[in-house]
Write an enzyme that holds these catalytic residues in place. Sequence first.
Site, PDB file in Angstrom:
ATOM      1  N   CYS A 255      -0.879   4.008  -6.347  1.00 15.10           N
ATOM      2  CA  CYS A 255      -1.787   3.321  -5.326  1.00 15.10           C
ATOM      3  C   CYS A 255      -2.014   1.884  -5.879  1.00 15.10           C
ATOM      4  O   CYS A 255      -2.286   1.783  -7.122  1.00 15.10           O
ATOM      5  CB  CYS A 255      -3.069   4.055  -5.446  1.00 15.10           C
ATOM      6  SG  CYS A 255      -4.546   3.117  -4.325  1.00 15.10           S
TER       7      CYS A 255
ATOM      8  N   CYS B  84       0.855  -1.188   0.154  1.00 14.51           N
ATOM      9  CA  CYS B  84       0.003  -0.032   0.053  1.00 14.51           C
ATOM     10  C   CYS B  84       0.990   1.225  -0.059  1.00 14.51           C
ATOM     11  O   CYS B  84       1.672   1.465   0.883  1.00 14.51           O
ATOM     12  CB  CYS B  84      -0.853   0.006   1.269  1.00 14.51           C
ATOM     13  SG  CYS B  84      -1.994   1.342   1.590  1.00 14.51           S
TER      14      CYS B  84
END
Length: 263
Positions: A184, A74
């Site tokens: 992302c 992440c």
Amino acid sequence: MQQTNSIGLFDSGVGGTSIWKEINALLPFENTLYLADSLNAPYGNKTRDEIIHLSIKNTEFLLNKNCKMIVVACNTATTNAINILREKYDIPIIGIEPAMKPAALQTKTKSIGILATKGTLSSNLFHKTAAKFTKDISVIEIIGEGLVPLIEQGKIHTPELTELLFKYTEPMVAASIDHLVLGCSHYPYLIPKLLTILPDNITIIDSGAAVARQTRSVLENNGILNTLEEKPTLQFLTNSDSATLKMLLIDYIQDINISQENF
Ligand code: DGL
């Protein structure tokens, strides 16, 4: 630490499976444990302290399962919390950051775009990296507000999502970018749609393959690469509904092992 212990990965939800797939493709004999903290998604709009708190929670959960290495799958958690995790835990920890360097090195128009969460784009780590590599380059930073919640709900091929992609890429196209950095880990799932929206001269860059190569070299350097060529245990845990996780993995793994747990 045993070579056969699992590599632990975590993300705010299902997006880090894009990183998991790259790691599994490169290291097909490694046992893995993937944690989808979908109950707390999205991380992107949370405060730095909240992101750090959640990253510690996930890391400790994976350490309690005897993981030999942590992959923070992440960007938001990496850019806000990885330094703290590395100070706190004595285990190899790998993160994922937007691939600003390759985009900056390859651009011909001297204009690149980055689509990422608010948490990533406002972090010190991102700013430091971006400043280092993009001195003479114009960088169009766009927050992908609303994309992660739609992906979490499995609404990847919907007009709602397509509309957001048009809205976010329009200022980038207007600024003549020739590289779009996906900052992302959820966003690689949007690549097929982005390819239909963006002009042909724009190259999309994500960091998944680089993270997989980094994972392999860190395992090798620490003497914990699994050298047994046996069928691995691939476990997925979510603290929310497992439907989207299943949808994203079903084509990839036949006997999929997803459990729901509170963490
Ligand atoms: N996959 C996370 C990332 O790479 C998504 C962040 C979020 O949950 O907003 O940034």
